[in-house]
Design an enzyme around this catalytic site. Sequence first.
Site, PDB file in Angstrom:
ATOM      1  N   PRO A  95       0.820  -1.211   0.000  1.00 34.55           N
ATOM      2  CG  PRO A  95      -0.260  -1.257   2.053  1.00 34.55           C
ATOM      3  CD  PRO A  95       0.624  -2.044   1.166  1.00 34.55           C
ATOM      4  CB  CYS A  96       1.444   3.619  -2.588  1.00 37.30           C
ATOM      5  SG  CYS A  96       2.323   2.332  -3.427  1.00 37.30           S
TER       6      CYS A  96
END
Length: 158
Positions: A95-96
């Site tokens: 997840p960014c």
Amino acid sequence: MNIFSFFSGAGFLDLGFELQGNYDIVFVNEFHEAFNRVYRFARHNMNIGAPANGYHIEDITEYLDGNHNERLHNLEQMVNQSKAQTLTGFIGGPPCPDFSVAGRNKGKEGENGKLSGTYGKRLHDDVLHISKKPLRGELSGFLSICQAEASCISLKVY
């Protein structure tokens, strides 16, 4: 090429690789059960068999916490068996949000940012003891698609 997939989500990255024809997804790990179900549904509806090493709903930080040594040992065995058979790679989309304005640019210090580090450095390099080998000349290690300090989507080849 055998591929181990982490942060698999609904499987779109994995399916793109697999449908290309030269890649076989052999391990799938997605922390969120709902995404894992969508992934299984998509593979089933596309007449693609289950990964050889199965679907996993696990927190990757638990491979490294010292309390789940059997889980880590099983992963190491799967990776070593794969490497003995064929070229083996890892893909994942940690997840960014921490690397965006919406995530307040917390970067590698944010909760999601820490997952990128766990995935990219500690799990692959330190725990699985996988050395980087060149692929097609200048291409080696990570092929990353992301901004900032971590790879949000990556392919690591050995």
